[in-house]
Design a protein around this motif. Structure first.
Motif, PDB file in Angstrom:
ATOM      1  N   TYR A  76       0.907  -1.141   0.082  1.00 53.90           N
ATOM      2  CA  TYR A  76       0.102   0.056   0.045  1.00 53.90           C
ATOM      3  C   TYR A  76       0.704   1.303   0.002  1.00 53.90           C
ATOM      4  O   TYR A  76       1.927   1.262   0.590  1.00 53.90           O
ATOM      5  CB  TYR A  76      -0.981   0.088   1.236  1.00 53.90           C
ATOM      6  CG  TYR A  76      -1.451   1.199   1.499  1.00 53.90           C
ATOM      7  CD1 TYR A  76      -2.746   1.664   0.711  1.00 53.90           C
ATOM      8  CD2 TYR A  76      -1.231   2.326   2.469  1.00 53.90           C
ATOM      9  CE1 TYR A  76      -3.360   2.831   0.785  1.00 53.90           C
ATOM     10  CE2 TYR A  76      -1.704   3.575   2.530  1.00 53.90           C
ATOM     11  CZ  TYR A  76      -3.083   3.859   1.783  1.00 53.90           C
ATOM     12  OH  TYR A  76      -3.423   4.835   1.726  1.00 53.90           O
ATOM     13  N   ASN A 101      -1.591  -3.036  -3.999  1.00 50.97           N
ATOM     14  CA  ASN A 101      -1.131  -4.078  -5.080  1.00 50.97           C
ATOM     15  C   ASN A 101      -1.086  -5.480  -4.187  1.00 50.97           C
ATOM     16  O   ASN A 101      -0.654  -5.402  -3.142  1.00 50.97           O
ATOM     17  CB  ASN A 101       0.420  -3.712  -5.287  1.00 50.97           C
ATOM     18  CG  ASN A 101       0.737  -4.842  -6.501  1.00 50.97           C
ATOM     19  OD1 ASN A 101       1.125  -5.994  -6.297  1.00 50.97           O
ATOM     20  ND2 ASN A 101       0.526  -4.609  -7.890  1.00 50.97           N
ATOM     21  N   SER A 125      -0.745  -9.644  -4.594  1.00 46.85           N
ATOM     22  CA  SER A 125      -0.204 -10.679  -5.358  1.00 46.85           C
ATOM     23  C   SER A 125      -0.061 -11.961  -4.842  1.00 46.85           C
ATOM     24  O   SER A 125       0.447 -12.113  -3.802  1.00 46.85           O
ATOM     25  CB  SER A 125       1.162 -10.011  -6.275  1.00 46.85           C
ATOM     26  OG  SER A 125       2.152 -11.221  -6.809  1.00 46.85           O
ATOM     27  N   GLY A 128      -2.938 -11.598  -9.541  1.00 52.37           N
ATOM     28  CA  GLY A 128      -2.818  -9.978  -9.076  1.00 52.37           C
ATOM     29  C   GLY A 128      -3.826  -9.146  -9.122  1.00 52.37           C
ATOM     30  O   GLY A 128      -4.588  -9.394 -10.211  1.00 52.37           O
ATOM     31  N   TYR A 129      -3.895  -8.184  -8.477  1.00 54.31           N
ATOM     32  CA  TYR A 129      -4.865  -7.201  -8.434  1.00 54.31           C
ATOM     33  C   TYR A 129      -4.109  -6.061  -7.907  1.00 54.31           C
ATOM     34  O   TYR A 129      -3.509  -5.694  -6.798  1.00 54.31           O
ATOM     35  CB  TYR A 129      -5.907  -7.349  -7.394  1.00 54.31           C
ATOM     36  CG  TYR A 129      -6.729  -6.209  -7.217  1.00 54.31           C
ATOM     37  CD1 TYR A 129      -7.928  -6.021  -8.093  1.00 54.31           C
ATOM     38  CD2 TYR A 129      -6.748  -5.472  -6.027  1.00 54.31           C
ATOM     39  CE1 TYR A 129      -8.794  -4.708  -8.162  1.00 54.31           C
ATOM     40  CE2 TYR A 129      -7.922  -4.631  -5.877  1.00 54.31           C
ATOM     41  CZ  TYR A 129      -8.600  -4.160  -6.823  1.00 54.31           C
ATOM     42  OH  TYR A 129      -9.421  -3.080  -6.696  1.00 54.31           O
ATOM     43  N   ASN A 130      -4.317  -4.803  -8.704  1.00 46.82           N
ATOM     44  CA  ASN A 130      -3.741  -3.634  -8.387  1.00 46.82           C
ATOM     45  C   ASN A 130      -4.858  -2.477  -8.884  1.00 46.82           C
ATOM     46  O   ASN A 130      -5.707  -2.194  -9.778  1.00 46.82           O
ATOM     47  CB  ASN A 130      -2.811  -3.285  -9.535  1.00 46.82           C
ATOM     48  CG  ASN A 130      -2.200  -1.723  -9.205  1.00 46.82           C
ATOM     49  OD1 ASN A 130      -2.550  -0.905  -9.754  1.00 46.82           O
ATOM     50  ND2 ASN A 130      -1.163  -1.619  -8.353  1.00 46.82           N
ATOM     51  N   THR A 131      -4.914  -1.573  -7.753  1.00 42.51           N
ATOM     52  CA  THR A 131      -6.033  -0.378  -8.011  1.00 42.51           C
ATOM     53  C   THR A 131      -5.175   0.945  -7.506  1.00 42.51           C
ATOM     54  O   THR A 131      -4.525   1.021  -6.561  1.00 42.51           O
ATOM     55  CB  THR A 131      -7.145  -0.598  -6.961  1.00 42.51           C
ATOM     56  OG1 THR A 131      -8.141   0.632  -7.108  1.00 42.51           O
ATOM     57  CG2 THR A 131      -6.782  -0.797  -5.397  1.00 42.51           C
ATOM     58  N   SER A 132      -5.396   1.939  -8.080  1.00 39.49           N
ATOM     59  CA  SER A 132      -4.815   3.304  -7.859  1.00 39.49           C
ATOM     60  C   SER A 132      -5.784   4.181  -7.919  1.00 39.49           C
ATOM     61  O   SER A 132      -6.506   4.322  -8.989  1.00 39.49           O
ATOM     62  CB  SER A 132      -3.668   3.551  -8.553  1.00 39.49           C
ATOM     63  OG  SER A 132      -3.857   3.369 -10.053  1.00 39.49           O
ATOM     64  N   ASN A 150      -8.312   0.122 -12.152  1.00 39.73           N
ATOM     65  CA  ASN A 150      -8.165  -1.130 -11.766  1.00 39.73           C
ATOM     66  C   ASN A 150      -7.400  -2.318 -12.672  1.00 39.73           C
ATOM     67  O   ASN A 150      -7.779  -2.158 -13.811  1.00 39.73           O
ATOM     68  CB  ASN A 150      -9.556  -1.903 -11.385  1.00 39.73           C
ATOM     69  CG  ASN A 150     -10.078  -1.063 -10.070  1.00 39.73           C
ATOM     70  OD1 ASN A 150      -9.453  -0.682  -9.297  1.00 39.73           O
ATOM     71  ND2 ASN A 150     -11.734  -0.575 -10.296  1.00 39.73           N
ATOM     72  N   SER A 154      -7.992  -4.877 -17.353  1.00 39.09           N
ATOM     73  CA  SER A 154      -8.099  -3.545 -16.735  1.00 39.09           C
ATOM     74  C   SER A 154      -9.059  -2.860 -16.885  1.00 39.09           C
ATOM     75  O   SER A 154      -9.730  -3.176 -18.050  1.00 39.09           O
ATOM     76  CB  SER A 154      -6.801  -2.866 -17.154  1.00 39.09           C
ATOM     77  OG  SER A 154      -6.999  -2.410 -18.663  1.00 39.09           O
TER      78      SER A 154
END
Length: 244
Positions: free
Chosen positions: A69, A129, A131, A149-153, A195, A222
């Motif tokens: 984070y 993020n 993983s 994997g997952y990423n959010t901003s 995302n 995405s």
């Protein structure tokens, strides 16, 4: 007058431990950068947190987990460009009135107050993020590895551009000079979010061909969402636009 000393600091802390079945590591970092500009708000700070775990679920099956984070806050004067490119005043020109107000004389005005009172340009970003890696060992010669994997901003921009009223040297009489003009003031706020989802899988031989891997990479998924866009102008009123 405009510039001075500045300091930066960075602190890190980590803790780790485990046993034969699992290992973990937790770390955090804080960073702060000050600015040499001594008028208005101008700084940058960031926070990081990371947690990693390795679990030996069975003799042949491992799970590696990483959670990360971050958050970053930046702010600078909206009118810093106008302040730094303003014409040079004559030597000995006061930076303020006798009682500490923005000072103007004729066509000359103190540019430092455009940084102090002209509004802030803020940018706040944050993200997570995650993983998860699964490893299965068939034997001493062959592995299978899958990673989810997952990423959010998120990014939020908040900008204010305000007028600055100037006074004579006594501070009792307001000059007709106003920068920027009232019709040029504004307030803008935008929000954007992204995302990203990933899935990777590959087979890994551990024999003399260990440098060669058979990999299957599935497409990344995405999604980008642009949130509320708010723009306010004195004459036009308030307009709200939404888009996906």
């Amino acid at each position: 007058i405009m510039w001075g000393t500045a300091a930066s600091t960075s602190h890190e802390l980590s803790v780790s431990g485990g046993n034969e079945r699992s290992v973990f590591r937790l770390s955090g970092r804080y960073m702060y950068d000050d600015s040499n500009l001594k008028w208005g708000n101008n700084r940058n700070q960031r926070y990081n947190f990371r947690l990693s775990n390795t679990f030996h679920l069975t003799k042949n099956f491992d799970l590696e987990s990483i959670i990360f984070y971050y958050r970053q806050d930046q702010v600078s004067p909206t009118q810093i460009g106008e302040a730094l490119t303003a014409g040079t005043q004559q030597p000995g020109f006061p930076s303020s009135t006798m009682d500490g107000k923005p000072y103007a004389w004729g066509n000359w005005a103190t540019p430092n107050w455009r940084c102090e009172l002209g509004g802030d340009n803020k940018l706040n970003t944050s993200g997570i993020n995650i993983s998860e890696t699964f490893k299965y060992r068939f034997d001493d010669h062959f592995d299978a590895v899958a990673t989810l994997g997952y990423n959010t901003s998120t990014a939020i921009r908040d900008v204010k551009n305000q007028t600055v009223d100037y006074y004579d040297y006594t501070g009792t009489k307001r000059e007709t000079r106003v920068e920027p003009r009232q019709e040029d003031t504004y307030y803008i706020k935008t929000t954007a979010r992204t995302n990203l989802y990933t899935l990777n899988f590959y087979l890994n031989p551990n024999t003399c061909l260990k440098e060669i891997s058979v990999m299957t990479v599935l497409p990344n998924f995405s999604r980008r969402t642009v949130g509320l866009f708010l723009e306010v102008y004195p004459e036009d009123g308030v307009s709200v636009r939404k888009s996906l």
